[in-house]
Design an enzyme around this catalytic site. Structure first.
Site, PDB file in Angstrom:
ATOM      1  N   GLU A  23       0.757  -1.331  -0.105  1.00 16.14           N
ATOM      2  CA  GLU A  23      -0.107  -0.088   0.023  1.00 16.14           C
ATOM      3  C   GLU A  23       0.885   1.089  -0.049  1.00 16.14           C
ATOM      4  O   GLU A  23       0.789   2.203   0.794  1.00 16.14           O
ATOM      5  CB  GLU A  23      -0.822   0.019   1.336  1.00 16.14           C
ATOM      6  CG  GLU A  23      -2.147  -1.202   1.087  1.00 16.14           C
ATOM      7  CD  GLU A  23      -3.074  -0.938   2.164  1.00 16.14           C
ATOM      8  OE1 GLU A  23      -4.115  -1.431   1.855  1.00 16.14           O
ATOM      9  OE2 GLU A  23      -2.997  -0.120   3.153  1.00 16.14           O
ATOM     10  N   GLU A  65      -5.906  -7.920  -0.675  1.00 12.34           N
ATOM     11  CA  GLU A  65      -6.553  -8.082   0.870  1.00 12.34           C
ATOM     12  C   GLU A  65      -8.145  -8.077   0.646  1.00 12.34           C
ATOM     13  O   GLU A  65      -8.409  -6.741   0.862  1.00 12.34           O
ATOM     14  CB  GLU A  65      -5.933  -7.132   1.725  1.00 12.34           C
ATOM     15  CG  GLU A  65      -4.458  -7.352   1.949  1.00 12.34           C
ATOM     16  CD  GLU A  65      -3.869  -6.344   2.686  1.00 12.34           C
ATOM     17  OE1 GLU A  65      -4.274  -5.809   3.547  1.00 12.34           O
ATOM     18  OE2 GLU A  65      -2.577  -6.124   2.785  1.00 12.34           O
TER      19      GLU A  65
HETATM   20  C1  GLA Z   1      -3.791  -2.786   5.048  1.00 17.78           C
HETATM   21  C2  GLA Z   1      -2.637  -3.601   5.216  1.00 17.78           C
HETATM   22  C3  GLA Z   1      -2.415  -4.766   5.921  1.00 17.78           C
HETATM   23  C4  GLA Z   1      -3.196  -4.512   7.214  1.00 17.78           C
HETATM   24  C5  GLA Z   1      -4.621  -4.207   6.875  1.00 17.78           C
HETATM   25  C6  GLA Z   1      -5.624  -4.000   7.977  1.00 17.78           C
HETATM   26  O1  GLA Z   1      -4.554  -3.367   4.093  1.00 17.78           O
HETATM   27  O2  GLA Z   1      -1.987  -3.768   3.818  1.00 17.78           O
HETATM   28  O3  GLA Z   1      -1.075  -5.091   6.086  1.00 17.78           O
HETATM   29  O4  GLA Z   1      -2.593  -3.663   8.090  1.00 17.78           O
HETATM   30  O5  GLA Z   1      -4.711  -2.895   6.388  1.00 17.78           O
HETATM   31  O6  GLA Z   1      -5.627  -4.944   8.653  1.00 17.78           O
END
Ligand code: GLA
Length: 582
Positions: free
Chosen positions: A158, A234
């Site tokens: 991210e 995710e």
């Molecule tokens: C983001 C991050 C993950 C995690 C999620 C929340 O997507 O990429 O590593 O922190 O948020 O659980």
């Protein structure tokens, strides 16, 4: 040998369209003897792939080191995935977020003057290169074109939510290719135009993170990437918990609808999390968006497999939905059986302050040094100075307390300064000779601007407007507590170490209840179960069966505050994750 490629609208496995049905499973949050069980249960839900992050800070406690023993044996983990007939996605960061302390960046990085985190700063890139080379030495031979399970590798995490340094992303990709990674590379971003723009790089496949409104999110992703497979890297089927807040859940129906939307669009998915596991020890991260909020020990995540590895209602619903799109094995994992419930009596007790001599050496300094200056990555530091001849009054820490400071005068507790309440001043009610401040790092921030900050007493300390100098700072290795002989040690008025022995007929998962305890840590047979705090929401610490044994077992607790009953502790039959929102 097989290969995965990026097609016009699908992933192609040896030229054929392939829908990735993956589940996130962090090997570093699950006891290694249980990896195979969790992976098997993922396949039984209909998944064909396991995804894991790699935590740099856990593998590299110091520069140049790359630990791969026991719970950090990434090679063994990936081979277990292969043995189950599944593929693997590896996300080595170097920044992983993941509610993991410092988002996985090792604290020793912070000691390098002028280092620039998560950007193309030469000192940082040099350290990252060393790290990635160590990871890829394990991962490269396990790629799909060499007969292994790994068919996708992620660059950063991210990144568009943090920076826009394309040279940095390009350098990570270059190092990755140079280290022999030949499978497709991906990025992940929250599906917002600015983040997708900043976090992506031509040549790397873009994926997204979300937990609802899948059709709309995929549309946004499509605008940025007109061709290629759609993937939710995710799929947030649950959420994490923070101390002092309610236990987060998502309804089975909502998550299942969002999943169905992904799969019916032909999209690929990685369940975040398939099985969350536990932040054992002191590995949890924290958030700080104006207020510091540390994360709890359980990483249950309201995932399809719960913290103890048992299937939930969500597991069964997802399995059914997946079966509409892909073959799902007939075998169904067994439901949870109740763990033994019983009480134990504390037979040994000792004061922590009187035992610190066995836990670390003091360092003298004029101004209290930070954890980083002391080389202490996490946990506790005991700071002491003389206040002989000074009047009672107000003690102020100039900048910030990171994160929780227990204050004592000649061993008598006089109060707490808590970062989560923005406290950095306390009235000292007594005169005395020694001021002791026991500081706990409650977890390093893992998301946003406060990533990579120093821990300890930040800025000089002042008493009644006069700077306090002449400190000793003693980093404490509290993981030595279970091996200390507590007999003959004295209790005092400060934090207490308590020990109890108990017998088991056979190894078993256990659940230590903590709602009547104050705040602290617990160990079974020397294994650090993690932090507890009466603030909740979590009311149990999960004890993985493999750390217990038939016959005698030993529970050790470090209680920093006060227990309702400090004579006994009890185990209950299952997880108690706390109150959900009404
Ligand atoms: C983001 C991050 C993950 C995690 C999620 C929340 O997507 O990429 O590593 O922190 O948020 O659980």
């Amino acid at each position: 040998m097989s290969e995965l490629t990026i097609g016009e609208k699908d992933f192609l496995l040896d030229g054929e369209p392939y829908q990735i049905l993956s589940g996130a499973l962090h090997y570093f949050r699950v006891h290694p003897d249980l990896w195979a069980d969790r992976i098997h249960k993922a396949r039984l839900m209909g998944l064909n792939t396991i995804e894991t992050y790699v935590p740099w800070n856990a593998h590299s406690p110091s520069r140049g080191e790359f630990v791969t023993e026991g719970g950090l044996d990434l090679e063994r983990f990936l081979k277990l995935v292969a043995a189950e007939g599944m593929h693997a996605i590896v996300r080595p960061g170097p920044y992983i977020c993941a509610e993991w302390s410092n988002g996985g960046l090792p604290p020793w990085l912070l000691r390098i003057p002028g280092i620039g985190l998560r950007r193309s700063e030469p000192q940082y890139l040099e350290a990252v290169t060393e790290y990635l080379e160590s990871v890829y030495r394990i991962v490269a031979p396990l790629q799909i074109d060499r007969g292994g399970p790994v068919f996708l590798v992620q660059i950063e995490n991210e990144y568009g939510a943090y920076g826009s340094d394309k040279e940095y992303l390009a350098e990570l990709a270059r190092v990755t290719r140079e280290a022999g990674i030949t499978v497709p590379l991906n990025t992940i971003d929250q599906p917002q135009p600015d983040m997708l723009a900043d976090g992506s790089l031509p040549g790397l496949h873009m994926t997204a993170s979300f937990g609802s409104r899948s059709t709309e999110r995929f549309r946004t992703l499509r605008e940025f990437q007109p061709t290629g497979p759609l993937m939710c890297m995710e799929f947030w089927n649950g959420w994490f918990d923070s101390w002092g807040f309610h236990h987060h859940t998502t309804t089975v129906e909502d998550s299942d609808t969002a999943l169905d939307e992904i799969l019916s669009a032909g999209g690929s998915v990685n369940f975040y999390m398939f099985h969350g596991g536990t932040n054992f020890g002191m590995t949890n991260g924290a958030n700080d968006k104006g207020a510091y909020v540390p994360l709890v020990t359980s990483y249950d995540y309201d995932a399809p497999l719960d913290e103890a590895g048992n299937p939930t209602a969500k597991y069964h619903a997802f399995r059914k939905t997946i079966a509409k799109y892909a073959p799902v094995p007939d075998e169904v994992p067994a439901e949870a059986t109740p763990a033994p419930g019983f009480s134990v009596v504390f037979t040994e007790k000792a004061g922590l302050l009187g035992s610190v001599g066995s836990l670390g050496e003091p360092v003298a300094a004029d101004v209290a040094p930070t954890y980083e200056e002391l080389g202490q990555d996490t946990g506790f530091v005991l700071y002491e100075t003389s206040i002989e001849g000074r009047a009672p009054g107000v003690l102020v820490i100039e900048e910030e307390v990171r994160d929780r400071a227990y204050v004592y005068i000649d061993g008598v507790p006089v109060g707490v300064m808590a970062r989560d309440a923005h406290e950095r001043a306390i009235r000292l009610p007594l005169a005395g000779s020694t001021l002791s401040i026991l500081v706990e790092d409650q977890g390093r921030v893992n998301y946003g601007e406060r990533l990579g900050e120093a821990k300890g007493l930040i800025g000089p300390a002042w008493l009644n407007g006069e700077k306090l100098l002449g400190w000793t700072a003693r980093p404490l290795d509290v993981d030595l507590l279970p091996s200390l002989d507590l007999s003959g040690r004295m209790t005092d008025n400060g934090p207490t170490v308590l020990a109890a022995e108990f017998e088991l007929d056979a190894p078993s998962d256990l659940f230590l209840t903590t709602d009547d305890m104050g705040k602290g840590l617990a160990w079974i047979n020397g294994f650090n179960l993690g932090r507890y705090w009466r603030k909740g929401p979590t009311q149990t610490l999960y004890v993985p069966g493999p750390v217990t044994r038939a016959g005698k077992n030993r529970l050790v607790v470090l209680e920093l505050e006060a227990m309702v009953d400090d004579d006994a502790a009890s185990f209950v039959d299952g997880l108690r994750l706390g109150q959900t929102e009404f």
